[in-house]
Scaffold this motif. Structure first.
Motif, PDB file in Angstrom:
ATOM      1  N   THR A  72      10.865  -2.114   3.175  1.00 13.59           N
ATOM      2  CA  THR A  72      10.268  -0.775   3.207  1.00 13.59           C
ATOM      3  C   THR A  72      10.867  -0.027   2.016  1.00 13.59           C
ATOM      4  O   THR A  72      12.041   0.323   2.030  1.00 13.59           O
ATOM      5  N   GLU A  91       1.127   3.714  10.105  1.00 15.64           N
ATOM      6  CA  GLU A  91      -0.345   3.745  10.016  1.00 15.64           C
ATOM      7  C   GLU A  91      -0.922   4.808  10.968  1.00 15.64           C
ATOM      8  O   GLU A  91      -1.960   4.617  11.603  1.00 15.64           O
ATOM      9  N   GLY A  92      -0.201   5.913  11.048  1.00 14.53           N
ATOM     10  CA  GLY A  92      -0.587   7.028  11.907  1.00 14.53           C
ATOM     11  C   GLY A  92       0.188   6.991  13.205  1.00 14.53           C
ATOM     12  O   GLY A  92       0.103   6.019  13.953  1.00 14.53           O
ATOM     13  N   LEU A 136      -5.116  12.688  17.810  1.00 13.40           N
ATOM     14  CA  LEU A 136      -5.879  13.685  17.046  1.00 13.40           C
ATOM     15  C   LEU A 136      -7.229  13.095  16.623  1.00 13.40           C
ATOM     16  O   LEU A 136      -8.286  13.718  16.804  1.00 13.40           O
ATOM     17  N   ILE A 150       4.559   4.493  15.228  1.00 17.44           N
ATOM     18  CA  ILE A 150       4.795   5.442  14.126  1.00 17.44           C
ATOM     19  C   ILE A 150       3.934   5.161  12.892  1.00 17.44           C
ATOM     20  O   ILE A 150       3.259   6.058  12.376  1.00 17.44           O
ATOM     21  N   PHE A 160       0.854  -1.187   0.000  1.00 21.31           N
ATOM     22  CA  PHE A 160       0.000   0.000   0.000  1.00 21.31           C
ATOM     23  C   PHE A 160       0.888   1.234   0.000  1.00 21.31           C
ATOM     24  O   PHE A 160       1.791   1.363   0.828  1.00 21.31           O
ATOM     25  N   PHE A 220       8.423   4.438   1.787  1.00 26.04           N
ATOM     26  CA  PHE A 220       8.102   3.572   2.937  1.00 26.04           C
ATOM     27  C   PHE A 220       7.026   2.522   2.659  1.00 26.04           C
ATOM     28  O   PHE A 220       6.212   2.240   3.543  1.00 26.04           O
ATOM     29  N   ALA A 221       6.965   1.970   1.454  1.00 25.55           N
ATOM     30  CA  ALA A 221       5.929   0.961   1.180  1.00 25.55           C
ATOM     31  C   ALA A 221       6.339  -0.392   1.777  1.00 25.55           C
ATOM     32  O   ALA A 221       7.294  -1.010   1.312  1.00 25.55           O
ATOM     33  N   THR A 222       5.614  -0.827   2.789  1.00 31.03           N
ATOM     34  CA  THR A 222       5.849  -2.138   3.397  1.00 31.03           C
ATOM     35  C   THR A 222       5.545  -3.212   2.353  1.00 31.03           C
ATOM     36  O   THR A 222       4.541  -3.108   1.640  1.00 31.03           O
TER      37      THR A 222
HETATM   38  C1  FAD Z   1       8.929   0.875   8.592  1.00 24.60           C
HETATM   39  C2  FAD Z   1       7.861   1.735   8.000  1.00 24.60           C
HETATM   40  C3  FAD Z   1       6.854   1.160   7.243  1.00 24.60           C
HETATM   41  C4  FAD Z   1       5.868   1.949   6.667  1.00 24.60           C
HETATM   42  N1  FAD Z   1       4.917   1.374   5.848  1.00 24.60           N
HETATM   43  C5  FAD Z   1       4.120   2.179   5.116  1.00 24.60           C
HETATM   44  C6  FAD Z   1       3.281   1.630   4.084  1.00 24.60           C
HETATM   45  O1  FAD Z   1       3.219   0.416   3.886  1.00 24.60           O
HETATM   46  N2  FAD Z   1       2.569   2.499   3.300  1.00 24.60           N
HETATM   47  C7  FAD Z   1       2.601   3.844   3.501  1.00 24.60           C
HETATM   48  O2  FAD Z   1       1.923   4.555   2.765  1.00 24.60           O
HETATM   49  N3  FAD Z   1       3.350   4.391   4.491  1.00 24.60           N
HETATM   50  C8  FAD Z   1       4.116   3.601   5.281  1.00 24.60           C
HETATM   51  N4  FAD Z   1       4.922   4.141   6.256  1.00 24.60           N
HETATM   52  C9  FAD Z   1       4.880   5.577   6.496  1.00 24.60           C
HETATM   53  C10 FAD Z   1       4.298   5.938   7.864  1.00 24.60           C
HETATM   54  O3  FAD Z   1       2.930   5.700   7.904  1.00 24.60           O
HETATM   55  C11 FAD Z   1       4.698   7.387   8.153  1.00 24.60           C
HETATM   56  O4  FAD Z   1       6.088   7.391   8.409  1.00 24.60           O
HETATM   57  C12 FAD Z   1       3.934   7.975   9.308  1.00 24.60           C
HETATM   58  O5  FAD Z   1       2.577   8.135   8.984  1.00 24.60           O
HETATM   59  C13 FAD Z   1       4.508   9.323   9.764  1.00 24.60           C
HETATM   60  O6  FAD Z   1       4.788  10.168   8.701  1.00 24.60           O
HETATM   61  P1  FAD Z   1       6.226  10.868   8.616  1.00 24.60           P
HETATM   62  O7  FAD Z   1       7.235   9.793   8.772  1.00 24.60           O
HETATM   63  O8  FAD Z   1       6.311  11.702   7.408  1.00 24.60           O
HETATM   64  O9  FAD Z   1       6.295  11.776   9.919  1.00 24.60           O
HETATM   65  P2  FAD Z   1       5.766  13.274  10.027  1.00 24.60           P
HETATM   66  O10 FAD Z   1       4.372  13.364   9.558  1.00 24.60           O
HETATM   67  O11 FAD Z   1       6.761  14.200   9.459  1.00 24.60           O
HETATM   68  O12 FAD Z   1       5.754  13.450  11.618  1.00 24.60           O
HETATM   69  C14 FAD Z   1       6.891  13.861  12.373  1.00 24.60           C
HETATM   70  C15 FAD Z   1       6.423  14.096  13.799  1.00 24.60           C
HETATM   71  O13 FAD Z   1       5.470  15.166  13.834  1.00 24.60           O
HETATM   72  C16 FAD Z   1       4.260  14.709  14.435  1.00 24.60           C
HETATM   73  N5  FAD Z   1       3.119  15.357  13.786  1.00 24.60           N
HETATM   74  C17 FAD Z   1       2.874  15.487  12.454  1.00 24.60           C
HETATM   75  N6  FAD Z   1       1.709  16.085  12.264  1.00 24.60           N
HETATM   76  C18 FAD Z   1       1.188  16.338  13.495  1.00 24.60           C
HETATM   77  C19 FAD Z   1      -0.008  16.938  13.953  1.00 24.60           C
HETATM   78  N7  FAD Z   1      -0.954  17.428  13.120  1.00 24.60           N
HETATM   79  N8  FAD Z   1      -0.217  17.024  15.293  1.00 24.60           N
HETATM   80  C20 FAD Z   1       0.712  16.556  16.158  1.00 24.60           C
HETATM   81  N9  FAD Z   1       1.862  15.969  15.777  1.00 24.60           N
HETATM   82  C21 FAD Z   1       2.099  15.859  14.460  1.00 24.60           C
HETATM   83  C22 FAD Z   1       4.276  13.205  14.220  1.00 24.60           C
HETATM   84  O14 FAD Z   1       3.426  12.532  15.146  1.00 24.60           O
HETATM   85  C23 FAD Z   1       5.726  12.882  14.403  1.00 24.60           C
HETATM   86  O15 FAD Z   1       6.025  12.785  15.771  1.00 24.60           O
HETATM   87  C24 FAD Z   1       5.889   3.350   6.877  1.00 24.60           C
HETATM   88  C25 FAD Z   1       6.892   3.928   7.666  1.00 24.60           C
HETATM   89  C26 FAD Z   1       7.880   3.147   8.203  1.00 24.60           C
HETATM   90  C27 FAD Z   1       8.983   3.800   8.989  1.00 24.60           C
END
Ligand code: FAD
Length: 379
Positions: free
Chosen positions: A209, A363-364, A371, A361, A123, A156-158
Protein backbone atom coordinates in the motif's frame (compact mmCIF):
# COMPACT_ATOMS: atom_id res chain seq x y z
CA UNK A 1 -24.84 -22.90 -4.67
CA UNK A 2 -22.75 -24.41 -7.43
CA UNK A 3 -25.98 -25.20 -9.29
CA UNK A 4 -26.00 -21.53 -10.30
CA UNK A 5 -22.70 -21.96 -12.13
CA UNK A 6 -22.12 -23.12 -15.70
CA UNK A 7 -20.07 -26.28 -16.29
CA UNK A 8 -17.12 -24.09 -17.31
CA UNK A 9 -17.39 -22.02 -14.12
CA UNK A 10 -17.61 -25.17 -11.97
CA UNK A 11 -14.46 -26.55 -13.60
CA UNK A 12 -12.67 -23.25 -13.04
CA UNK A 13 -13.73 -23.21 -9.39
CA UNK A 14 -12.38 -26.73 -8.86
CA UNK A 15 -9.10 -25.92 -10.60
CA UNK A 16 -8.49 -22.74 -8.62
CA UNK A 17 -9.60 -24.26 -5.32
CA UNK A 18 -7.08 -27.08 -5.81
CA UNK A 19 -4.32 -24.71 -6.89
CA UNK A 20 -4.99 -22.31 -4.00
CA UNK A 21 -4.95 -25.09 -1.42
CA UNK A 22 -1.76 -26.64 -2.80
CA UNK A 23 0.23 -23.54 -3.67
CA UNK A 24 -1.17 -20.48 -1.87
CA UNK A 25 -2.22 -21.97 1.49
CA UNK A 26 1.31 -23.08 2.48
CA UNK A 27 2.60 -19.54 1.81
CA UNK A 28 -0.22 -17.62 3.49
CA UNK A 29 1.43 -17.44 6.90
CA UNK A 30 4.69 -16.16 5.43
CA UNK A 31 2.80 -13.63 3.30
CA UNK A 32 1.10 -12.29 6.45
CA UNK A 33 3.92 -12.43 8.96
CA UNK A 34 6.76 -11.31 6.68
CA UNK A 35 4.68 -8.87 4.60
CA UNK A 36 5.78 -11.02 1.69
CA UNK A 37 4.59 -10.23 -1.85
CA UNK A 38 3.95 -13.65 -3.43
CA UNK A 39 5.72 -13.00 -6.71
CA UNK A 40 5.88 -16.67 -7.69
CA UNK A 41 2.13 -17.06 -7.15
CA UNK A 42 1.33 -13.98 -9.21
CA UNK A 43 3.50 -15.39 -12.01
CA UNK A 44 1.71 -18.75 -11.89
CA UNK A 45 -1.72 -17.09 -11.73
CA UNK A 46 -0.68 -15.14 -14.82
CA UNK A 47 0.28 -18.35 -16.61
CA UNK A 48 -3.09 -19.86 -15.61
CA UNK A 49 -4.92 -16.88 -17.13
CA UNK A 50 -6.26 -15.64 -13.78
CA UNK A 51 -4.65 -12.17 -13.95
CA UNK A 52 -6.75 -11.44 -17.05
CA UNK A 53 -9.57 -13.91 -16.60
CA UNK A 54 -12.50 -11.80 -17.80
CA UNK A 55 -10.92 -10.19 -20.86
CA UNK A 56 -10.85 -11.30 -24.51
CA UNK A 57 -8.10 -13.58 -25.77
CA UNK A 58 -7.27 -11.10 -28.57
CA UNK A 59 -5.63 -8.93 -25.88
CA UNK A 60 -4.13 -11.88 -24.01
CA UNK A 61 -6.99 -12.53 -21.58
CA UNK A 62 -8.61 -15.87 -20.73
CA UNK A 63 -11.89 -14.90 -22.43
CA UNK A 64 -14.07 -15.90 -19.48
CA UNK A 65 -16.74 -13.84 -17.70
CA UNK A 66 -17.06 -11.79 -14.47
CA UNK A 67 -18.82 -14.57 -12.60
CA UNK A 68 -15.61 -16.56 -13.24
CA UNK A 69 -13.54 -13.66 -11.95
CA UNK A 70 -15.74 -13.46 -8.84
CA UNK A 71 -15.27 -17.22 -8.26
CA UNK A 72 -11.50 -17.03 -8.77
CA UNK A 73 -10.97 -14.16 -6.31
CA UNK A 74 -13.08 -15.93 -3.67
CA UNK A 75 -11.16 -19.21 -4.04
CA UNK A 76 -7.81 -17.41 -3.78
CA UNK A 77 -8.95 -15.33 -0.79
CA UNK A 78 -10.22 -18.47 0.94
CA UNK A 79 -6.55 -19.16 1.61
CA UNK A 80 -4.92 -15.76 1.35
CA UNK A 81 -6.74 -12.41 1.33
CA UNK A 82 -3.50 -10.58 0.42
CA UNK A 83 -3.19 -12.54 -2.80
CA UNK A 84 -6.91 -12.00 -3.40
CA UNK A 85 -6.58 -8.23 -3.38
CA UNK A 86 -3.38 -8.26 -5.43
CA UNK A 87 -5.37 -10.00 -8.20
CA UNK A 88 -8.50 -7.93 -7.67
CA UNK A 89 -6.85 -4.48 -7.68
CA UNK A 90 -4.79 -5.42 -10.74
CA UNK A 91 -7.70 -6.82 -12.68
CA UNK A 92 -10.68 -4.68 -11.67
CA UNK A 93 -8.96 -1.36 -11.19
CA UNK A 94 -6.37 -1.35 -13.98
CA UNK A 95 -7.13 -3.96 -16.67
CA UNK A 96 -10.83 -3.08 -16.64
CA UNK A 97 -10.61 0.68 -17.25
CA UNK A 98 -7.90 0.23 -19.91
CA UNK A 99 -10.08 -2.38 -21.63
CA UNK A 100 -13.27 -0.33 -21.37
CA UNK A 101 -12.00 3.19 -21.97
CA UNK A 102 -8.62 2.75 -23.68
CA UNK A 103 -7.95 3.47 -27.34
CA UNK A 104 -7.11 0.47 -29.52
CA UNK A 105 -3.47 1.58 -29.36
CA UNK A 106 -3.51 1.73 -25.55
CA UNK A 107 -5.15 -1.70 -25.32
CA UNK A 108 -2.56 -3.26 -27.68
CA UNK A 109 0.27 -1.58 -25.78
CA UNK A 110 -0.75 -2.37 -22.18
CA UNK A 111 -3.20 -5.27 -22.01
CA UNK A 112 -1.08 -8.23 -23.19
CA UNK A 113 1.49 -7.69 -20.42
CA UNK A 114 -1.14 -6.91 -17.79
CA UNK A 115 -3.56 -9.72 -18.63
CA UNK A 116 -0.76 -12.28 -18.59
CA UNK A 117 0.52 -10.98 -15.25
CA UNK A 118 3.93 -10.08 -16.74
CA UNK A 119 3.21 -6.57 -15.47
CA UNK A 120 1.25 -5.62 -12.37
CA UNK A 121 -1.24 -2.76 -12.28
CA UNK A 122 -2.14 -0.27 -9.57
CA UNK A 123 -4.93 2.30 -9.31
CA UNK A 124 -4.36 5.70 -7.75
CA UNK A 125 -7.37 7.79 -6.82
CA UNK A 126 -7.02 8.45 -3.08
CA UNK A 127 -5.09 11.42 -1.68
CA UNK A 128 -4.50 12.75 1.83
CA UNK A 129 -7.49 15.08 1.60
CA UNK A 130 -9.44 13.10 -0.99
CA UNK A 131 -10.62 9.79 0.49
CA UNK A 132 -14.37 9.16 0.47
CA UNK A 133 -14.60 12.58 -1.20
CA UNK A 134 -12.42 11.39 -4.05
CA UNK A 135 -13.45 14.29 -6.26
CA UNK A 136 -11.42 16.60 -4.01
CA UNK A 137 -8.21 15.50 -5.74
CA UNK A 138 -5.41 18.07 -5.57
CA UNK A 139 -2.97 16.33 -7.91
CA UNK A 140 -2.91 18.33 -11.13
CA UNK A 141 -2.17 17.51 -14.75
CA UNK A 142 -1.28 20.39 -17.08
CA UNK A 143 -0.93 20.04 -20.83
CA UNK A 144 2.38 21.50 -22.02
CA UNK A 145 2.85 21.07 -25.76
CA UNK A 146 2.17 17.40 -26.42
CA UNK A 147 2.87 16.23 -22.84
CA UNK A 148 0.94 16.17 -19.58
CA UNK A 149 2.90 17.42 -16.58
CA UNK A 150 1.54 15.86 -13.39
CA UNK A 151 2.23 17.13 -9.87
CA UNK A 152 0.95 15.94 -6.50
CA UNK A 153 0.87 12.85 -4.38
CA UNK A 154 -1.45 9.88 -4.09
CA UNK A 155 -2.00 7.61 -1.09
CA UNK A 156 -2.78 3.97 -0.39
CA UNK A 157 -2.13 2.53 -3.87
CA UNK A 158 -2.57 -1.25 -3.64
CA UNK A 159 0.24 -3.02 -5.57
CA UNK A 160 1.97 0.39 -5.68
CA UNK A 161 5.40 -1.05 -4.91
CA UNK A 162 5.35 -3.82 -7.53
CA UNK A 163 3.26 -2.21 -10.26
CA UNK A 164 4.71 -0.99 -13.51
CA UNK A 165 1.42 0.38 -14.89
CA UNK A 166 -0.77 2.87 -13.03
CA UNK A 167 -4.21 4.22 -13.74
CA UNK A 168 -4.06 7.55 -11.96
CA UNK A 169 -6.60 10.34 -11.53
CA UNK A 170 -5.59 14.00 -11.60
CA UNK A 171 -7.34 17.33 -11.86
CA UNK A 172 -7.12 18.88 -15.33
CA UNK A 173 -9.47 21.71 -14.43
CA UNK A 174 -8.94 22.63 -10.76
CA UNK A 175 -12.05 24.20 -9.27
CA UNK A 176 -14.39 22.00 -11.28
CA UNK A 177 -14.04 19.11 -8.76
CA UNK A 178 -15.49 15.91 -10.29
CA UNK A 179 -16.07 17.61 -13.67
CA UNK A 180 -12.41 18.56 -13.97
CA UNK A 181 -10.72 15.22 -13.33
CA UNK A 182 -9.00 13.09 -15.97
CA UNK A 183 -7.56 9.58 -15.96
CA UNK A 184 -4.04 8.73 -17.10
CA UNK A 185 -2.05 5.58 -17.75
CA UNK A 186 1.41 6.03 -16.23
CA UNK A 187 4.40 3.73 -16.56
CA UNK A 188 6.39 3.46 -13.35
CA UNK A 189 9.64 4.34 -15.14
CA UNK A 190 8.27 7.75 -16.18
CA UNK A 191 10.60 10.57 -15.08
CA UNK A 192 9.16 12.45 -12.11
CA UNK A 193 7.31 9.44 -10.75
CA UNK A 194 8.41 7.74 -7.51
CA UNK A 195 7.12 5.65 -4.65
CA UNK A 196 6.92 7.33 -1.24
CA UNK A 197 5.88 5.82 2.09
CA UNK A 198 4.84 2.17 2.28
CA UNK A 199 2.09 1.60 4.85
CA UNK A 200 2.44 -0.87 7.71
CA UNK A 201 -0.98 -2.43 8.10
CA UNK A 202 -3.26 -4.42 10.39
CA UNK A 203 -4.01 -7.00 7.70
CA UNK A 204 -3.54 -7.95 4.02
CA UNK A 205 0.14 -7.50 4.75
CA UNK A 206 1.42 -9.20 1.60
CA UNK A 207 -0.24 -6.55 -0.53
CA UNK A 208 1.74 -3.31 -0.71
CA UNK A 209 0.00 0.00 0.00
CA UNK A 210 2.07 2.87 -1.34
CA UNK A 211 2.25 6.61 -1.55
CA UNK A 212 2.91 7.76 -5.11
CA UNK A 213 4.74 11.03 -5.63
CA UNK A 214 4.48 12.91 -8.90
CA UNK A 215 7.05 15.65 -9.21
CA UNK A 216 6.79 17.20 -12.67
CA UNK A 217 5.99 13.74 -13.97
CA UNK A 218 5.92 14.03 -17.76
CA UNK A 219 3.39 11.76 -19.44
CA UNK A 220 2.85 11.55 -23.22
CA UNK A 221 -0.43 13.10 -24.38
CA UNK A 222 -1.57 9.74 -25.75
CA UNK A 223 -1.61 8.30 -22.20
CA UNK A 224 -4.78 10.18 -21.33
CA UNK A 225 -7.38 7.46 -20.65
CA UNK A 226 -10.79 8.38 -22.07
CA UNK A 227 -11.69 12.01 -22.59
CA UNK A 228 -10.26 14.99 -20.80
CA UNK A 229 -12.29 15.96 -17.68
CA UNK A 230 -14.27 12.68 -17.87
CA UNK A 231 -11.97 10.74 -15.55
CA UNK A 232 -14.17 10.83 -12.46
CA UNK A 233 -16.87 8.88 -14.28
CA UNK A 234 -14.22 6.36 -15.37
CA UNK A 235 -13.13 6.03 -11.74
CA UNK A 236 -16.69 5.48 -10.49
CA UNK A 237 -17.48 2.88 -13.18
CA UNK A 238 -14.16 1.18 -12.41
CA UNK A 239 -15.00 1.05 -8.70
CA UNK A 240 -18.34 -0.65 -9.45
CA UNK A 241 -16.35 -3.58 -10.87
CA UNK A 242 -13.76 -3.29 -8.11
CA UNK A 243 -16.48 -3.80 -5.52
CA UNK A 244 -17.23 -7.23 -7.01
CA UNK A 245 -13.58 -8.17 -6.43
CA UNK A 246 -13.69 -6.94 -2.82
CA UNK A 247 -16.99 -8.75 -2.25
CA UNK A 248 -15.32 -11.93 -3.50
CA UNK A 249 -12.27 -11.32 -1.30
CA UNK A 250 -14.56 -10.82 1.72
CA UNK A 251 -16.47 -14.01 0.89
CA UNK A 252 -13.22 -15.95 0.77
CA UNK A 253 -12.35 -14.71 4.28
CA UNK A 254 -15.88 -15.53 5.51
CA UNK A 255 -15.67 -19.06 4.13
CA UNK A 256 -12.26 -19.65 5.66
CA UNK A 257 -13.68 -18.48 9.00
CA UNK A 258 -16.67 -20.81 8.75
CA UNK A 259 -14.62 -23.85 7.72
CA UNK A 260 -12.02 -23.33 10.45
CA UNK A 261 -14.76 -22.74 13.04
CA UNK A 262 -16.52 -25.98 12.09
CA UNK A 263 -13.32 -28.03 12.16
CA UNK A 264 -12.20 -26.59 15.48
CA UNK A 265 -15.58 -27.01 17.15
CA UNK A 266 -15.55 -30.71 16.25
CA UNK A 267 -12.04 -31.24 17.60
CA UNK A 268 -12.05 -29.13 20.75
CA UNK A 269 -13.45 -30.92 23.79
CA UNK A 270 -14.74 -29.24 26.93
CA UNK A 271 -17.03 -30.75 29.55
CA UNK A 272 -16.14 -34.19 28.08
CA UNK A 273 -17.57 -33.47 24.65
CA UNK A 274 -16.83 -31.56 21.44
CA UNK A 275 -17.81 -27.91 21.78
CA UNK A 276 -19.84 -28.43 18.56
CA UNK A 277 -22.40 -30.16 20.82
CA UNK A 278 -23.23 -26.87 22.51
CA UNK A 279 -26.16 -25.00 21.05
CA UNK A 280 -24.36 -21.68 21.54
CA UNK A 281 -21.68 -22.84 19.08
CA UNK A 282 -24.19 -24.43 16.70
CA UNK A 283 -26.13 -21.17 16.44
CA UNK A 284 -23.02 -19.17 15.72
CA UNK A 285 -22.20 -21.57 12.88
CA UNK A 286 -25.79 -21.43 11.59
CA UNK A 287 -25.67 -17.62 11.54
CA UNK A 288 -22.28 -17.56 9.82
CA UNK A 289 -23.40 -19.99 7.11
CA UNK A 290 -26.67 -18.15 6.47
CA UNK A 291 -24.99 -14.74 6.26
CA UNK A 292 -22.30 -16.12 3.94
CA UNK A 293 -24.85 -17.60 1.55
CA UNK A 294 -26.90 -14.38 1.45
CA UNK A 295 -23.74 -12.40 0.70
CA UNK A 296 -22.59 -14.87 -1.94
CA UNK A 297 -25.90 -14.61 -3.77
CA UNK A 298 -25.65 -10.80 -3.83
CA UNK A 299 -22.11 -11.06 -5.22
CA UNK A 300 -23.08 -13.62 -7.82
CA UNK A 301 -26.08 -11.52 -8.89
CA UNK A 302 -24.03 -8.36 -9.35
CA UNK A 303 -21.34 -10.27 -11.30
CA UNK A 304 -23.98 -11.85 -13.51
CA UNK A 305 -25.53 -8.43 -14.15
CA UNK A 306 -22.13 -7.12 -15.24
CA UNK A 307 -21.82 -10.08 -17.61
CA UNK A 308 -25.30 -9.31 -18.98
CA UNK A 309 -24.35 -5.69 -19.67
CA UNK A 310 -26.92 -4.37 -17.17
CA UNK A 311 -26.36 -1.40 -14.87
CA UNK A 312 -25.17 -3.08 -11.69
CA UNK A 313 -23.81 -0.13 -9.72
CA UNK A 314 -26.33 -0.38 -6.83
CA UNK A 315 -26.12 -4.17 -6.79
CA UNK A 316 -22.30 -4.00 -6.64
CA UNK A 317 -22.53 -1.65 -3.65
CA UNK A 318 -25.01 -4.02 -1.96
CA UNK A 319 -22.77 -7.02 -2.65
CA UNK A 320 -19.67 -5.29 -1.28
CA UNK A 321 -21.48 -3.88 1.76
CA UNK A 322 -22.99 -7.21 2.71
CA UNK A 323 -19.94 -9.39 2.00
CA UNK A 324 -17.55 -7.13 3.89
CA UNK A 325 -19.75 -6.97 6.98
CA UNK A 326 -20.30 -10.74 6.77
CA UNK A 327 -16.53 -11.30 6.55
CA UNK A 328 -15.97 -9.33 9.76
CA UNK A 329 -18.92 -11.06 11.45
CA UNK A 330 -17.73 -14.55 10.50
CA UNK A 331 -14.09 -13.85 11.40
CA UNK A 332 -15.17 -12.51 14.77
CA UNK A 333 -17.33 -15.59 15.48
CA UNK A 334 -14.55 -17.89 14.26
CA UNK A 335 -12.18 -16.34 16.77
CA UNK A 336 -14.82 -16.62 19.52
CA UNK A 337 -15.30 -20.31 18.77
CA UNK A 338 -11.52 -20.79 19.06
CA UNK A 339 -11.60 -19.25 22.54
CA UNK A 340 -8.23 -18.10 23.90
CA UNK A 341 -6.35 -20.03 21.22
CA UNK A 342 -8.09 -17.93 18.58
CA UNK A 343 -6.43 -14.85 20.02
CA UNK A 344 -2.97 -16.32 19.45
CA UNK A 345 -0.98 -16.53 16.25
CA UNK A 346 -1.08 -20.33 16.45
CA UNK A 347 -4.43 -20.29 14.65
CA UNK A 348 -5.61 -18.46 11.55
CA UNK A 349 -8.67 -16.88 13.19
CA UNK A 350 -6.82 -13.73 14.22
CA UNK A 351 -5.52 -13.23 10.66
CA UNK A 352 -9.03 -13.58 9.26
CA UNK A 353 -10.27 -10.87 11.61
CA UNK A 354 -7.40 -8.52 10.68
CA UNK A 355 -7.85 -9.20 6.97
CA UNK A 356 -11.64 -8.88 7.06
CA UNK A 357 -11.66 -5.33 8.44
CA UNK A 358 -10.18 -3.68 5.36
CA UNK A 359 -13.00 -4.98 3.15
CA UNK A 360 -15.32 -2.58 5.04
CA UNK A 361 -13.04 0.33 4.20
CA UNK A 362 -11.42 0.26 0.77
CA UNK A 363 -13.12 0.84 -2.58
CA UNK A 364 -15.68 2.84 -0.61
CA UNK A 365 -16.37 2.43 3.11
CA UNK A 366 -19.58 0.76 4.28
CA UNK A 367 -20.96 4.24 4.92
CA UNK A 368 -20.29 5.21 1.29
CA UNK A 369 -21.89 1.96 0.03
CA UNK A 370 -24.99 2.84 2.08
CA UNK A 371 -24.93 6.30 0.52
CA UNK A 372 -24.80 4.81 -3.00
CA UNK A 373 -27.61 2.34 -2.22
CA UNK A 374 -29.88 4.83 -0.47
CA UNK A 375 -29.46 7.37 -3.30
CA UNK A 376 -30.72 4.75 -5.76
CA UNK A 377 -33.60 3.81 -3.46
CA UNK A 378 -34.69 7.39 -2.80
CA UNK A 379 -34.35 8.87 -6.29
C1 FAD B 1 -5.04 -1.09 2.64
C2 FAD B 1 -5.65 -0.05 1.77
C3 FAD B 1 -5.61 -0.18 0.39
C4 FAD B 1 -6.16 0.79 -0.43
N1 FAD B 1 -6.04 0.69 -1.80
C5 FAD B 1 -6.37 1.75 -2.56
C6 FAD B 1 -6.04 1.77 -3.96
O1 FAD B 1 -5.53 0.79 -4.51
N2 FAD B 1 -6.30 2.91 -4.67
C7 FAD B 1 -6.88 4.00 -4.10
O2 FAD B 1 -7.09 4.98 -4.81
N3 FAD B 1 -7.24 4.00 -2.79
C8 FAD B 1 -6.98 2.92 -2.01
N4 FAD B 1 -7.28 2.93 -0.67
C9 FAD B 1 -7.97 4.08 -0.11
C10 FAD B 1 -9.39 3.75 0.37
O3 FAD B 1 -10.24 3.54 -0.71
C11 FAD B 1 -9.83 4.88 1.30
O4 FAD B 1 -9.08 4.75 2.49
C12 FAD B 1 -11.30 4.86 1.58
O5 FAD B 1 -12.04 5.17 0.43
C13 FAD B 1 -11.70 5.82 2.71
O6 FAD B 1 -11.11 7.07 2.57
P1 FAD B 1 -10.34 7.71 3.83
O7 FAD B 1 -9.40 6.68 4.33
O8 FAD B 1 -9.78 9.02 3.46
O9 FAD B 1 -11.48 7.89 4.92
P2 FAD B 1 -12.43 9.16 5.07
O10 FAD B 1 -13.07 9.48 3.78
O11 FAD B 1 -11.72 10.24 5.78
O12 FAD B 1 -13.55 8.56 6.03
C14 FAD B 1 -13.45 8.56 7.46
C15 FAD B 1 -14.78 8.09 8.01
O13 FAD B 1 -15.81 9.02 7.65
C16 FAD B 1 -16.85 8.35 6.95
N5 FAD B 1 -17.40 9.24 5.92
C17 FAD B 1 -16.73 9.99 5.01
N6 FAD B 1 -17.58 10.61 4.22
C18 FAD B 1 -18.83 10.26 4.62
C19 FAD B 1 -20.14 10.58 4.18
N7 FAD B 1 -20.38 11.41 3.15
N8 FAD B 1 -21.19 10.02 4.83
C20 FAD B 1 -20.99 9.19 5.87
N9 FAD B 1 -19.77 8.84 6.33
C21 FAD B 1 -18.70 9.37 5.71
C22 FAD B 1 -16.17 7.13 6.35
O14 FAD B 1 -17.11 6.10 6.03
C23 FAD B 1 -15.22 6.74 7.44
O15 FAD B 1 -15.90 6.00 8.43
C24 FAD B 1 -6.78 1.93 0.16
C25 FAD B 1 -6.84 2.05 1.55
C26 FAD B 1 -6.27 1.10 2.35
C27 FAD B 1 -6.29 1.29 3.85
Amino acid sequence: MDYLLTEEQKMLKETIAKYAQERIAPLADKIDKEHYFPEEIVKELGEMGIMGIAYPSEYGGAGMDFVSYFIAVEEISRWCASTGVIVSAHSSLVCDPIFRFGTEEQKRKYLPDLLSGRKIGSFSLTEASAGSDSGATKTTARLEGDKWVINGSKLFATNGKEASVFVLLASTDPGQKTKGISAFIIDSDTPGYRIGKLEKKLGIRGSSTAEIILDNCVVPQENLLGEVNKGFKIAMITLDGGRLGIAAQALGIARASIEDAINYSKERHQFDQPIANFQAIQWMIADMATEYQAAWLLGWRASKMKDMGLNYSTEAAMAKLKASEVASFCANKCLQIHGGYGYTEDFRAERYLRDAKITEIYEGTSEIQRLVISRAMLK
